[in-house]
Design a protein around this motif. Sequence first.
Motif, PDB file in Angstrom:
ATOM      1  N   ASN A  39       0.672  -1.103   0.171  1.00 22.18           N
ATOM      2  CA  ASN A  39       0.162  -0.069   0.114  1.00 22.18           C
ATOM      3  C   ASN A  39       0.898   1.328   0.049  1.00 22.18           C
ATOM      4  N   GLU A  43       0.396   3.981  -2.859  1.00 22.43           N
ATOM      5  CA  GLU A  43      -0.047   5.512  -2.338  1.00 22.43           C
ATOM      6  C   GLU A  43       1.155   6.336  -2.923  1.00 22.43           C
ATOM      7  N   LYS A  46       0.585   6.955  -6.525  1.00 23.17           N
ATOM      8  CA  LYS A  46      -0.805   7.722  -6.933  1.00 23.17           C
ATOM      9  C   LYS A  46      -0.352   9.400  -6.630  1.00 23.17           C
ATOM     10  N   LYS A  49       2.925  11.941 -10.091  1.00 25.21           N
ATOM     11  CA  LYS A  49       2.455  11.643 -11.530  1.00 25.21           C
ATOM     12  C   LYS A  49       3.535  11.327 -12.571  1.00 25.21           C
ATOM     13  N   LYS A  93      -8.784  -3.566  -8.002  1.00 26.55           N
ATOM     14  CA  LYS A  93      -9.267  -2.459  -7.315  1.00 26.55           C
ATOM     15  C   LYS A  93      -7.992  -1.545  -6.828  1.00 26.55           C
ATOM     16  N   ARG A  96      -6.504  -0.030 -10.189  1.00 27.37           N
ATOM     17  CA  ARG A  96      -7.259   0.987 -11.064  1.00 27.37           C
ATOM     18  C   ARG A  96      -7.069   2.476 -11.079  1.00 27.37           C
ATOM     19  N   PRO A  97      -6.382   3.010  -9.895  1.00 27.14           N
ATOM     20  CA  PRO A  97      -6.347   4.405  -9.929  1.00 27.14           C
ATOM     21  C   PRO A  97      -5.067   4.777 -10.606  1.00 27.14           C
ATOM     22  N   LEU A  98      -4.105   3.793 -10.772  1.00 29.74           N
ATOM     23  CA  LEU A  98      -2.984   3.852 -11.530  1.00 29.74           C
ATOM     24  C   LEU A  98      -2.900   3.369 -13.051  1.00 29.74           C
ATOM     25  N   LYS A  99      -3.906   3.132 -13.423  1.00 31.62           N
ATOM     26  CA  LYS A  99      -4.107   2.368 -14.893  1.00 31.62           C
ATOM     27  C   LYS A  99      -3.669   3.189 -16.117  1.00 31.62           C
ATOM     28  N   LYS A 100      -3.655   4.457 -16.056  1.00 23.57           N
ATOM     29  CA  LYS A 100      -3.191   5.478 -17.157  1.00 23.57           C
ATOM     30  C   LYS A 100      -1.680   5.550 -17.158  1.00 23.57           C
ATOM     31  N   ARG A 101      -1.015   4.886 -15.867  1.00 18.15           N
ATOM     32  CA  ARG A 101       0.412   5.076 -15.942  1.00 18.15           C
ATOM     33  C   ARG A 101       1.001   3.581 -15.860  1.00 18.15           C
ATOM     34  N   LEU A 130      -8.288  -3.394 -16.490  1.00 15.91           N
ATOM     35  CA  LEU A 130      -7.532  -1.913 -16.503  1.00 15.91           C
ATOM     36  C   LEU A 130      -7.594  -1.310 -17.978  1.00 15.91           C
TER      37      LEU A 130
END
Length: 261
Positions: A39, A43, A46, A49, A93, A96-101, A130
């Motif tokens: 984690n 984090e 995230k 950038k 899960k 998913r917040p990092l899928k564009k990178r 993703l």
Amino acid sequence: MKETSVHEYTIRTRADKVAILPFGDVHYGHVDCDYEKVNKYIEWAKANKDVYLFLMGDLLETDIPIHLTTRGVMWNLDGDKYKPSDQFKDMVKLLRPLKKRIIGAVMGNHEKRIYNLTSISLTEELCNKLGIPFLHPNPVYVRINVGKQSYMFLVAHGSGSSQRADYQIRKAINYYPSSDVVLIGHIHYISGHPYYRLFVDDDGREVMKTIYGVRTGGFLGYPEYAREKLMEPVDTGSPLVYLYSKKKVISVNTSDFVGKI
């Protein structure tokens, strides 16, 4: 010799450098997975950038009741904290917040357990969920463009039981000398070193090329099987590979500073 495809990934940035985080050998679902450190890395990525990820395989523990090997070995499920279907859902899960990178994902030998039994690739399913590239078969070439610079990566999960961190790295560099960076997981070591090879250019001059060989760490503590085999304990975490945008420069940080924040 078959034609080799090269995956392309372009990073548009105004920063002087970007960080590549090879994230793998998590063994999510195992009781000895270092969930706290997992984690921390997620984090941190995230919050920054200019961090981009390779998924290096063995994200999931995926223990199964019967593992079909030539010996018909029975697998013990006592090491699993979550069943494989829950491991998969939680990993989707988490990422998913990092899928564009996320640059792409390779399959590990633990995900391959289920693939060998069912022909279903959890790694490919994860990529579909993703919307990221499934890098298959591995090893695979990935060219990363950062600003005006271009870097060729060779990415593989790795295999075998040798605990020598440089063993497969040296093999890969010898067989795939077009690479600038070789990333290999599997044995949970964190290491990163430059290796040097001599070439003759088109003008007949001898030139030296630097190839960085990186073992990409992991997040499994010191499980029972490692103790029984007297395997060397290793710290958890991942290295970071820095690529510079204005001049072709590579640096590697193996200090696990993210995990120690």
